[in-house]
Enzyme design. Structure first.
Site, short mmCIF file in Angstrom:
data_model
loop_
_atom_site.label_atom_id
_atom_site.label_comp_id
_atom_site.label_asym_id
_atom_site.label_seq_id
_atom_site.Cartn_x
_atom_site.Cartn_y
_atom_site.Cartn_z
N TYR A 152 0.81 -1.22 0.00
CA TYR A 152 0.00 0.00 0.00
C TYR A 152 0.85 1.27 0.00
O TYR A 152 0.44 2.30 0.52
CB TYR A 152 -0.97 0.03 1.20
N HIS A 153 2.04 1.21 -0.65
CA HIS A 153 2.94 2.37 -0.67
C HIS A 153 3.33 2.77 -2.08
O HIS A 153 4.51 2.94 -2.39
CB HIS A 153 4.22 2.05 0.12
N PRO A 154 2.39 2.95 -3.00
CA PRO A 154 2.76 3.30 -4.38
C PRO A 154 3.28 4.73 -4.47
O PRO A 154 2.73 5.65 -3.86
CB PRO A 154 1.44 3.13 -5.14
#
Length: 522
Positions: A453-455
């Site tokens: 969840y770290h794009p």
């Protein structure tokens, strides 16, 4: 008409709206709606928001490095954006991350330049010169640490990993506990910290459930945005600037819909090009992770925390298992002796977190999640239709670089080693993942890898002509237009990305307010 129109009321948009509305009129436009639901407020409940109406629910295309699997990419679609559905973990990254940004052409984004923005936006219960004591973002230690998390820290120490009392002050290497963005056991999102107080000002207007379809560009300048609200088109004009804060997937998509991108590709879609930049949507990075899980002989995990007793304890006292961010403890380590700084981050949670925590486990479990924080793999976000309702295609290319695969395999071996140490070993039941019969770690990692969840990185900032935005975050080729969110990161930071995203917005607001001419004052 407002001085500034901001697209996206997520982590960056909330920070921008608070800062800019103190001196200018601002319209903040959000595609989603309210964040006022228990699943947002209760820290441990965030995975219940996945694949709901408050989640964009993106998926990648079949990933070549993950055996052709499509990977789930949750993103908040509500006030507060992903800060309203994340794990609330507060990690800045390390100084070398920001020195690396500066070396890549992001002038003014070195550690010395960004640290004041981090400090200024927080009120941290730990105090000290490296932490703020008067900012709106509340950062604190966890209220109800699980006994299993304490056992994990002790087991990691037994393997030789040093203790680290503060991942945001001093060297990153070591094991310890996450700080969280909470207020007395309740989530404290960017909306809570920045937006809601600012909404008391007459200079700030919030528009929700509005789909922005394009940035309006006239004579080479952004003058507003077109949107659809309740099926009806509506134009929002900007006197000074339009600021796109739609996230790593949404921002390049909106730029493409507005004619900013690869002109050949845009013409194929029937979009008239307005500014050429073939790197819009390129350079996508994220943190790949796998889960190493064990059945727990010790009860009291999060697997059954949504019971009446714990719900009452949270409602009455804001304590108990439901205050957990799920990942309670962390360890930053190197996968090889040849590496100087950590390239792996372990997330430990007293729960079975397989399938993003959406599957209920009939029993008790704990998870050690090795995460690759310095991946070499790069992907892309590409608009495939002129229809703004069609989501872009996303490919991360996770694990296509051999070094990434090797490091994550090492992480699985380290997780198993930690689990064998006392006092974690005493409560360790059967290994659920990879499982006692799994010996092909490459097959396991490729078949189980997910993204954390770290794009970042799809609207990269820099000084070269190929950068999408310059060091002031101004879109190249268009006046009066900026991108301010995680998409501008030249390289992913070494840890969770919410705090750095808010820092980017705080620093951007300073740049905007201090520029020689910043539009009409309200």
């Amino acid at each position: 008409m407002a001085d500034y129109v901001i697209v996206g009321a997520g982590s960056a948009g909330c920070v921008l709206a608070e800062s800019l509305s103190a001196r200018h009129s601002v319209t903040l436009i959000e595609a989603g709606g309210s964040d006022r639901v228990p699943e947002v407020a209760i820290p441990a409940a965030f995975s219940k928001l996945f694949r709901s109406e408050r989640d964009w629910s993106y998926w990648t295309e079949p990933e070549p490095g993950a055996l052709g699997r499509r990977l789930f990419l949750p993103r908040g679609k509500m006030i507060g954006g992903s800060s309203s559905m994340n794990a609330q973990l507060y990690i800045r990254g390390r100084p070398s991350d920001y020195e690396g940004w500066a070396n890549l052409g992001a002038a003014g984004w070195d550690w010395e330049s960004v640290l004041p923005a981090f400090v200024g936006m927080e009120t941290n219960t730990r105090g000290g010169p490296s932490h703020g004591d008067s900012g709106p973002l509340l950062v604190c230690d966890q209220r109800s640490l699980n006994p299993l998390s304490r056992r994990f820290v002790a087991a990691a120490l037994a393997t030789g990993i040093p203790a680290n009392p503060d991942f945001n002050d001093g060297p990153q290497t070591g094991v310890g506990y996450f700080q969280v963005t909470q207020k007395r056991g309740r989530r404290w999102s960017a909306a809570d910290a920045f937006l809601r107080p600012a909404l008391q000002r007459p200079t700030l207007r919030l528009v929700t459930n509005a789909t922005v379809t394009k940035v309006v560009i006239a004579n080479g300048r952004a003058v507003g945005v077109e949107s659809v609200i309740g099926g009806r088109p509506q134009l929002f004009r900007a006197e000074a600037e339009v600021i796109v804060a739609s996230g790593t997937f949404g921002s390049p998509h909106l730029l493409n819909l507005s004619g900013i991108g690869d002109p050949d590709h845009l013409r194929q879609l029937g979009i008239e090009p307005s500014a050429e930049n073939r790197n819009v949507g390129e350079g996508l990075q994220d943190h790949p992770a796998v889960t190493v899980m064990y059945d727990s002989l010790l009860g009291g995990t999060l697997d059954d925390a949504d019971n009446p007793v714990e719900l009452a304890r949270w409602a009455m006292f804001r304590r108990g298992r439901l205050t957990s961010p799920v990942a309670e403890a962390a360890a930053f380590v190197t996968s090889s002796e040849r590496i100087e700084e950590p390239d792996l981050q372990f997330h430990f949670g007293p729960v079975n977190f397989e399938n993003h925590g959406m599957d209920r486990y009939d029993g008790h479990a704990f998870t050690l999640g090795p995460v690759l924080i310095n991946p070499e793999s790069r992907g892309s976000v590409r608009t495939m239709s002129a229809d703004p309702n069609q989501i872009p295609t996303i490919v991360t290319n996770a694990l296509t670089e051999p070094a990434d695969l090797k490091a994550l395999m090492s992480g699985v071996e380290m997780a198993r080693e930690i689990a064998e140490q006392s006092p974690l070993a005493e409560v360790r039941g059967v290994e659920l993942l990879p499982g006692p019969t799994m010996t092909d770690l490459e097959q396991f990692v490729r078949s189980r890898v997910e993204l954390l969840y770290h794009p970042v990185g799809t609207c990269r900032m820099g000084s070269d002509d190929e950068a999408v935005v310059d060091s002031q975050l101004r879109v190249r080729g268009v006046e009066g237009l900026r991108v301010v969110d995680a998409s501008v990161m030249p390289k992913i930071v070494s840890g969770n990305t919410n705090a750095p995203t808010m820092m980017i917005a705080a620093r951007a607001a300073e740049l905007i307010l201090n520029q020689p001419s910043n539009g009409s004052s309200s």
